[in-house]
Design an enzyme around this catalytic site. Structure first.
Site, mmCIF file in Angstrom:
data_model
loop_
_atom_site.group_PDB
_atom_site.id
_atom_site.type_symbol
_atom_site.label_atom_id
_atom_site.label_comp_id
_atom_site.label_asym_id
_atom_site.label_seq_id
_atom_site.Cartn_x
_atom_site.Cartn_y
_atom_site.Cartn_z
ATOM 1 N N SER A 9 -9.681 0.924 7.728
ATOM 2 C CA SER A 9 -9.135 0.898 6.371
ATOM 3 C C SER A 9 -8.690 -0.462 5.870
ATOM 4 O O SER A 9 -8.359 -0.592 4.693
ATOM 5 C CB SER A 9 -7.970 1.873 6.270
ATOM 6 O OG SER A 9 -8.438 3.196 6.316
ATOM 7 N N LYS A 21 0.842 -1.198 0.000
ATOM 8 C CA LYS A 21 0.000 0.000 0.000
ATOM 9 C C LYS A 21 0.879 1.250 0.000
ATOM 10 O O LYS A 21 1.881 1.324 0.724
ATOM 11 C CB LYS A 21 -0.911 -0.027 1.234
ATOM 12 C CG LYS A 21 -1.892 1.129 1.360
ATOM 13 C CD LYS A 21 -2.755 0.912 2.589
ATOM 14 C CE LYS A 21 -3.679 2.073 2.867
ATOM 15 N NZ LYS A 21 -4.507 1.836 4.078
ATOM 16 N N SER A 44 -9.048 3.006 3.416
ATOM 17 C CA SER A 44 -8.066 3.549 2.502
ATOM 18 C C SER A 44 -7.252 2.485 1.751
ATOM 19 O O SER A 44 -6.460 2.829 0.864
ATOM 20 C CB SER A 44 -7.092 4.464 3.259
ATOM 21 O OG SER A 44 -6.364 3.766 4.247
#
Length: 516
Positions: free
Chosen positions: A224, A125, A200
């Site tokens: 997230s 990520k 996210s």
């Protein structure tokens, strides 16, 4: 500026729970109610039940890929090339990758690899550093930032033999529940490309759901991991605080560490083995060890109904009530439960702490870019949160004190209960654009508050929590069920997840956009 310095007040990598709070109300000190409460379970709605979907012939999770490489049945380079081909087949449709590092991955795969996932391809990520790759955090103001070293968590994955194909998409600083950064454009949900994948960790979940890789790095400071796992139909475990590495050595500790690193996966066993590979040795918890499906029966507190002025979508209601019935059918005791907490007080404190982190991120991006805090380097959503925090900075010490004390309050909820069962979000995935960071701030806030309704108390408490892909809406959108425990209950949740996976397999379900 180094990657270590590019951290917000509470650490980037997460989207918080938020209530129905406009910017105007926040500036006045207003707040709304935490959307976690109980209602009586209703009859199961069979429309939300997925077909049993055992893994199809040829499907392999990360554990299986690693075993095949170790046995000489395939090679790391062959697996990396296959994953690159899968990525190229779907990326134009989902836009889940910020930076491709395919040549670096090929070189890594051709070298000497060791560890439990030696040669297995994945993505990192774009909120943490992977040596040699850009770390942009979804932000135009960080253009040109390339990591010289691995983050403390990424180093664990590298030692496990994982090969990164690049950086997966995230919203700016991980600050919202949709992955639509202005720097990269919207990431789309493989089940319906007109819908968001969540945030996210939206890029990570989209890439895993589309079958590009069996698992991908994710992080969670307010939902997230769990939110995109739910909207993309994959498994997402949020570890307890301090179970897996997060803070960089020598970095200043935040007042309250709410963010954690882990992964989104197709199989539960991948999540277990990734957890074991990244555990902090000699930490506050005993090692996770081997995990088997749960055998003892649990008392589960069932709390499906939002009470903060939002409405639970009918598809989500049917899905979570069906999951409650599944738990009863498995022999667990499911109990109606109301959380004994001050929802407005908690929510106000959490939002302002989160907004303070956005303000600190804005200052760091300004320092890195040499430009003033402005729309030239930061998105309107980030600036709105930063302005919200600036209006109440004098309140921050009291806010932090309250949040630090909340962990004990949260754990008192489990007197007579083993686990909480709630939805992850207030609805299935919403439309692309509804939470775009350059849309009107109050309009975006309204959408976010209706969508994200359950996840942040577990981050403040440092508790274990997971989204399990047990349901799909009548229109085919995934709807995760969230099971949450105390801090340190990671093993219990993994055991329950293995039981649920066996009872209602999901690995064989395929979205509209798939590379498999």
């Amino acid at each position: 500026m180094s990657g270590d310095e590019l951290q917000t007040l509470h650490g980037t990598g997460s989207f918080p729970f938020m209530t129905r709070l406009t910017r105007r109300a926040a500036l006045a000190g207003g707040a709304a109610t935490l959307a976690l409460a109980a209602c009586a379970p209703k009859a199961s709605d069979t429309a939300s039940k997925p077909d049993i979907a055992p893994a199809p012939p040829g499907f392999r999770d990360g554990v299986a890929i690693a075993a095949a490489i170790a046995a000489g049945e395939t090679s790391a380079l062959a697996e990396v090339e296959a994953a690159i081909a899968r990525a190229r087949a779907v990326e134009d449709q989902i836009n889940g990758i910020v930076t491709e590092t395919f040549e670096i991955a090929r070189a890594d795969a051709g070298g000497v690899l060791a560890g439990p996932f030696a040669g297995v391809p994945s993505f990192i990520k774009d909120l943490i550093d992977w040596r040699g790759a850009p770390t942009l955090r979804g932000c135009r103001g960080l253009e040109g930032h390339v990591a010289a070293t691995d983050s403390v968590f990424a180093a664990r994955w590298r030692r496990a033999g994982i090969v990164s194909l690049g950086k997966s998409a995230t919203p700016e600083a991980g600050l919202i529940s949709s992955t639509e950064p202005l720097s990269n454009g919207p990431t789309r949900n493989p089940w319906d490309v007109s819908r968001i994948p969540g945030g996210s960790s939206g890029g990570a979940a989209a890439l895993v759901a589309a079958g590009v890789v069996p698992f991908a790095h994710a992080s969670d400071g307010g939902g997230s991991i769990r939110i995109p796992a739910s909207t993309c139909g994959v498994f997402g475990m949020k570890p307890s605080r301090d179970r897996l590495p997060y803070s960089e050595p020598g970095a200043a500790a935040p007042p309250l560490q709410i963010s954690v690193n882990h992964a989104v996966t197709i199989s539960v066993r991948d999540s277990v083995e990734l957890f074991r590979a990244a555990e902090v040795p000699g930490g506050a918890y005993p090692a996770l060890g081997e995990i088997q499906p749960l055998t003892r029966r649990l008392k589960i507190g069932f709390a499906p109904e939002p009470i903060g002025g939002t409405t639970l979508h009918s598809d989500t209601r049917a899905a979570i009530e069906d999951v409650a019935q599944l738990c009863r059918d498995l022999g667990h005791t499911v109990i109606d439960y109301t959380l004994p907490m001050d929802g407005p007080k908690f929510t106000d404190a959490f939002i302002m702490y989160w907004a303070a982190g956005a303000g600190e991120f804005a200052r760091q991006v300004s320092a890195y870019s040499g430009k003033p805090v402005s729309p030239d380097i930061l998105e309107p959503w980030t600036l709105g949160l930063a302005n919200m925090a600036a209006s109440r900075m004098d309140d921050l010490p009291g806010i932090v004190g309250y949040l630090l004390a909340f962990e004990e309050e949260y754990h008192s909820f489990f007197s007579g209960l083993d686990i909480l069962l709630t939805p992850v979000t207030g609805s299935p995935a919403v439309a692309i654009g509804e939470q775009a960071p350059d849309r009107d701030f109050d309009a975006v806030m309204d959408s976010v508050l209706s969508f994200v309704a359950y996840t942040s108390p577990m981050n403040v408490a440092g508790a274990a929590s997971m989204s399990v892909p047990l349901s799909w809406s009548p229109s085919g959108l995934p709807i995760g069920a969230m099971f949450s425990g105390r801090r340190g209950d990671d093993r219990l949740l993994f055991e329950l997840a293995l039981e649920l996976e066996a009872a209602r397999p999901w690995a064989g379900r395929r979205p509209a956009v798939t590379s498999l």
